[in-house]
Design an enzyme around this catalytic site. Sequence first.
Site, mmCIF file in Angstrom:
data_model
loop_
_atom_site.group_PDB
_atom_site.id
_atom_site.type_symbol
_atom_site.label_atom_id
_atom_site.label_comp_id
_atom_site.label_asym_id
_atom_site.label_seq_id
_atom_site.Cartn_x
_atom_site.Cartn_y
_atom_site.Cartn_z
ATOM 1 N N ARG A 164 0.846 -1.219 0.000
ATOM 2 C CA ARG A 164 0.000 0.000 0.000
ATOM 3 C C ARG A 164 0.871 1.255 0.000
ATOM 4 N NH1 ARG A 164 -2.718 -3.841 -0.573
ATOM 5 N NH2 ARG A 164 -4.640 -4.415 0.542
ATOM 6 N N SER A 238 -10.588 0.615 3.902
ATOM 7 C CA SER A 238 -9.747 0.437 5.096
ATOM 8 C C SER A 238 -9.161 1.781 5.505
ATOM 9 C CB SER A 238 -8.590 -0.519 4.805
ATOM 10 O OG SER A 238 -9.074 -1.701 4.227
ATOM 11 N N GLU A 335 -4.142 4.585 6.031
ATOM 12 C CA GLU A 335 -3.974 4.332 4.597
ATOM 13 C C GLU A 335 -4.610 5.491 3.821
ATOM 14 O OE1 GLU A 335 -5.097 0.350 2.995
ATOM 15 O OE2 GLU A 335 -6.231 1.533 1.543
HETATM 16 P P1 FAD Z 1 -8.465 9.769 -4.447
HETATM 17 O O1 FAD Z 1 -9.113 9.348 -3.191
HETATM 18 O O2 FAD Z 1 -9.124 10.803 -5.253
HETATM 19 O O3 FAD Z 1 -6.972 10.235 -4.158
HETATM 20 C C1 FAD Z 1 -6.125 9.435 -3.367
HETATM 21 C C2 FAD Z 1 -4.748 10.114 -3.323
HETATM 22 O O4 FAD Z 1 -4.154 10.102 -4.619
HETATM 23 C C3 FAD Z 1 -4.816 11.583 -2.925
HETATM 24 O O5 FAD Z 1 -3.666 11.860 -2.153
HETATM 25 C C4 FAD Z 1 -4.780 12.340 -4.247
HETATM 26 O O6 FAD Z 1 -4.196 13.616 -4.094
HETATM 27 C C5 FAD Z 1 -3.890 11.429 -5.083
HETATM 28 N N1 FAD Z 1 -4.200 11.397 -6.513
HETATM 29 C C6 FAD Z 1 -5.401 11.105 -7.083
HETATM 30 N N2 FAD Z 1 -5.282 11.085 -8.429
HETATM 31 C C7 FAD Z 1 -4.001 11.365 -8.692
HETATM 32 C C8 FAD Z 1 -3.242 11.482 -9.913
HETATM 33 N N3 FAD Z 1 -3.788 11.283 -11.119
HETATM 34 N N4 FAD Z 1 -1.915 11.800 -9.815
HETATM 35 C C9 FAD Z 1 -1.332 11.987 -8.612
HETATM 36 N N5 FAD Z 1 -1.975 11.886 -7.445
HETATM 37 C C10 FAD Z 1 -3.293 11.571 -7.483
HETATM 38 N N6 FAD Z 1 -7.766 0.287 -1.923
HETATM 39 C C11 FAD Z 1 -7.017 -0.823 -2.118
HETATM 40 O O7 FAD Z 1 -5.789 -0.742 -2.319
HETATM 41 N N7 FAD Z 1 -7.590 -2.058 -2.104
HETATM 42 C C12 FAD Z 1 -8.911 -2.232 -1.907
HETATM 43 O O8 FAD Z 1 -9.378 -3.358 -1.916
HETATM 44 C C13 FAD Z 1 -9.711 -1.081 -1.685
HETATM 45 N N8 FAD Z 1 -11.034 -1.216 -1.433
HETATM 46 C C14 FAD Z 1 -11.797 -0.104 -1.187
HETATM 47 C C15 FAD Z 1 -13.139 -0.271 -0.882
HETATM 48 C C16 FAD Z 1 -13.947 0.816 -0.645
HETATM 49 C C17 FAD Z 1 -15.389 0.628 -0.280
HETATM 50 C C18 FAD Z 1 -13.394 2.122 -0.748
HETATM 51 C C19 FAD Z 1 -14.256 3.325 -0.547
HETATM 52 C C20 FAD Z 1 -12.035 2.291 -1.014
HETATM 53 C C21 FAD Z 1 -11.230 1.177 -1.227
HETATM 54 N N9 FAD Z 1 -9.852 1.288 -1.468
HETATM 55 C C22 FAD Z 1 -9.089 0.182 -1.701
HETATM 56 C C23 FAD Z 1 -9.203 2.610 -1.474
HETATM 57 C C24 FAD Z 1 -9.312 3.331 -2.850
HETATM 58 O O9 FAD Z 1 -10.305 2.766 -3.629
HETATM 59 C C25 FAD Z 1 -7.989 3.307 -3.618
HETATM 60 O O10 FAD Z 1 -6.950 3.830 -2.838
HETATM 61 C C26 FAD Z 1 -8.064 4.085 -4.924
HETATM 62 O O11 FAD Z 1 -6.910 3.859 -5.684
HETATM 63 C C27 FAD Z 1 -8.253 5.589 -4.723
HETATM 64 O O12 FAD Z 1 -8.572 6.160 -5.974
HETATM 65 P P2 FAD Z 1 -9.235 7.580 -6.101
HETATM 66 O O13 FAD Z 1 -9.225 7.943 -7.547
HETATM 67 O O14 FAD Z 1 -10.536 7.608 -5.440
HETATM 68 O O15 FAD Z 1 -8.167 8.480 -5.336
HETATM 69 P P1 NAP Z 2 -10.226 -10.348 5.211
HETATM 70 O O1 NAP Z 2 -10.337 -11.395 4.165
HETATM 71 O O2 NAP Z 2 -11.230 -10.270 6.304
HETATM 72 O O3 NAP Z 2 -8.775 -10.451 5.882
HETATM 73 C C1 NAP Z 2 -8.342 -9.504 6.867
HETATM 74 C C2 NAP Z 2 -6.917 -9.102 6.561
HETATM 75 O O4 NAP Z 2 -6.079 -10.235 6.647
HETATM 76 C C3 NAP Z 2 -6.789 -8.545 5.175
HETATM 77 O O5 NAP Z 2 -6.695 -7.144 5.259
HETATM 78 C C4 NAP Z 2 -5.573 -9.213 4.589
HETATM 79 O O6 NAP Z 2 -4.480 -8.367 4.360
HETATM 80 C C5 NAP Z 2 -5.187 -10.306 5.556
HETATM 81 N N1 NAP Z 2 -5.338 -11.609 4.873
HETATM 82 C C6 NAP Z 2 -6.429 -12.400 4.814
HETATM 83 N N2 NAP Z 2 -6.181 -13.531 4.121
HETATM 84 C C7 NAP Z 2 -4.902 -13.430 3.701
HETATM 85 C C8 NAP Z 2 -4.060 -14.263 2.932
HETATM 86 N N3 NAP Z 2 -4.469 -15.445 2.457
HETATM 87 N N4 NAP Z 2 -2.802 -13.844 2.681
HETATM 88 C C9 NAP Z 2 -2.360 -12.662 3.140
HETATM 89 N N5 NAP Z 2 -3.115 -11.830 3.874
HETATM 90 C C10 NAP Z 2 -4.370 -12.206 4.160
HETATM 91 O O7 NAP Z 2 -10.122 -8.929 4.504
HETATM 92 P P2 NAP Z 2 -11.263 -7.983 3.944
HETATM 93 O O8 NAP Z 2 -11.321 -6.794 4.810
HETATM 94 O O9 NAP Z 2 -12.505 -8.758 3.626
HETATM 95 O O10 NAP Z 2 -10.595 -7.532 2.557
HETATM 96 C C11 NAP Z 2 -10.356 -8.453 1.541
HETATM 97 C C12 NAP Z 2 -9.287 -7.894 0.612
HETATM 98 O O11 NAP Z 2 -9.730 -6.654 0.058
HETATM 99 C C13 NAP Z 2 -7.976 -7.590 1.329
HETATM 100 O O12 NAP Z 2 -6.923 -7.860 0.459
HETATM 101 C C14 NAP Z 2 -8.064 -6.120 1.614
HETATM 102 O O13 NAP Z 2 -6.782 -5.502 1.644
HETATM 103 C C15 NAP Z 2 -8.858 -5.614 0.427
HETATM 104 N N6 NAP Z 2 -9.630 -4.429 0.824
HETATM 105 C C16 NAP Z 2 -8.972 -3.263 0.916
HETATM 106 C C17 NAP Z 2 -9.632 -2.101 1.266
HETATM 107 C C18 NAP Z 2 -8.892 -0.797 1.302
HETATM 108 O O14 NAP Z 2 -9.528 0.224 1.420
HETATM 109 N N7 NAP Z 2 -7.596 -0.825 1.184
HETATM 110 C C19 NAP Z 2 -10.978 -2.145 1.563
HETATM 111 C C20 NAP Z 2 -11.622 -3.361 1.507
HETATM 112 C C21 NAP Z 2 -10.946 -4.514 1.127
HETATM 113 P P3 NAP Z 2 -4.306 -7.506 3.017
HETATM 114 O O15 NAP Z 2 -5.134 -6.299 3.253
HETATM 115 O O16 NAP Z 2 -2.852 -7.210 3.061
HETATM 116 O O17 NAP Z 2 -4.705 -8.281 1.827
#
Ligand code: FAD
Ligand code: NAP
Length: 339
Positions: A164, A238, A335
């Site tokens: 991340r 998250s 994050e």
């Molecule tokens: P924004 O929120 O608009 O911006 C995020 C950051 O990037 C800010 O600092 C902004 O200034 C910068 N930025 C935006 N666009 C640019 C650009 N073109 N150039 C330079 N900087 C820029 N993330 C995960 O990694 N895994 C997940 O599974 C995941 N699940 C999610 C689930 C939900 C329900 C939600 C709401 C979010 C989730 N996220 C997840 C977080 C999010 O979706 C990601 O981080 C996504 O990449 C953000 O994109 P955005 O366009 O909305 O960025």
């Molecule tokens: P989950 O399956 O309930 O698991 C909880 C956490 O344990 C996860 O965050 C994941 O880390 C870790 N994990 C579970 N199984 C794993 C495996 N086999 N190997 C390595 N790590 C493992 O998680 P969840 O909340 O439902 O999310 C599912 C996936 O979607 C995850 O990868 C999570 O990162 C992603 N997600 C991200 C966001 C966001 O905003 N970043 C939001 C929703 C979901 P990791 O997060 O490192 O994978």
Amino acid sequence: MFIQENFSLQAHNTFGIAAQARFFVTVTNGEMLLEALAYAQQHHLPLTLLGGGSNVLFTKNIEGLLVQIANKGMVVEKEDEDFVWVRVAAGEVWHDFVQFAVKNNWGGVENLSLIYGTVGAAPMQNIGAYGVEIKAVFEYLEAIELSTQTKKVFDKTACQFGYRQSIFKQSLKNQVVITQVVFKLTKRNHVFNTSYGAIQQVLNEKNLSPSIQNISEAVIHIRQSKLPNPEVLGNAGSFFKNPEIPTEQFLQLQAQYPQIPNYAAEIAGYTKVPAGWLIEQCGWKGKKVGNCGVHKDQALVIVNYGGATGAEIWAVAEAVQQSVAEKFGVVLHPEVNCF
Ligand code: FAD
Ligand code: NAP
């Protein structure tokens, strides 16, 4: 170029925070972007970038110019028998790109289905889910450096991708605008990742074999059943990263809490502990504080029940951080990008 003043950001962040931008512009091509950057420079306005607003928390109004990146386009840059290189504009919706890949049976991003936001923001934190990160399919990106307003190209090494994390979230934070991203997807000999138990379970239940389409559908199914929909309940996914702690520290915690879940971290000698578990153990799951709180099913997700300010959400985040630090001696890092 249409610059709006005192623009409400409520519909432009998935937390649904009613902050305002002093100046706001949506840019849909490179020329507009350069115009916007020049405008900010001429008027000495600080610049803030926004994609889909799914990973931001506005704790105050945004002074200066907020630039929303909304250029579009997905084209095949080149291909051979095994791979296709797809060039995607930063303003494309990430999931639209995933669907484009799935429809063409190109492999690599199916586990990343239904992640919110834009393609341009995806490299910012090396988005990841269900065992896959974009660094696996990332080829290079193009960006405009703000200080010189010139084009820069970043290959995978230059992006310094981590868990991340990337250079764009660290030393180059607010220094470059990502404009185009090129991904390398598989056309055959796909490598499927079903290591996340839930994916395999859904495939088994539906009696499906792993394929690009089936994995994408399984991930969509799991996400829709587990995660709060920001259109219904404001959130940014998250709120914290899962901490990666020295394995020695983890073993001490495990001695005290034998049931603590853990996974191998990307860095040798470190162990990843799910932040959601730590938060839940501190009694935060489902806790409401005013108009916001910690989600009842996903302790890693902070939610806006309606009308919460960014500062109120941040206060909950800080209280959660403090509880986890006190109980486990583990520091949670947000994050979400806080402004
Ligand atoms: P924004 O929120 O608009 O911006 C995020 C950051 O990037 C800010 O600092 C902004 O200034 C910068 N930025 C935006 N666009 C640019 C650009 N073109 N150039 C330079 N900087 C820029 N993330 C995960 O990694 N895994 C997940 O599974 C995941 N699940 C999610 C689930 C939900 C329900 C939600 C709401 C979010 C989730 N996220 C997840 C977080 C999010 O979706 C990601 O981080 C996504 O990449 C953000 O994109 P955005 O366009 O909305 O960025
Ligand atoms: P989950 O399956 O309930 O698991 C909880 C956490 O344990 C996860 O965050 C994941 O880390 C870790 N994990 C579970 N199984 C794993 C495996 N086999 N190997 C390595 N790590 C493992 O998680 P969840 O909340 O439902 O999310 C599912 C996936 O979607 C995850 O990868 C999570 O990162 C992603 N997600 C991200 C966001 C966001 O905003 N970043 C939001 C929703 C979901 P990791 O997060 O490192 O994978």
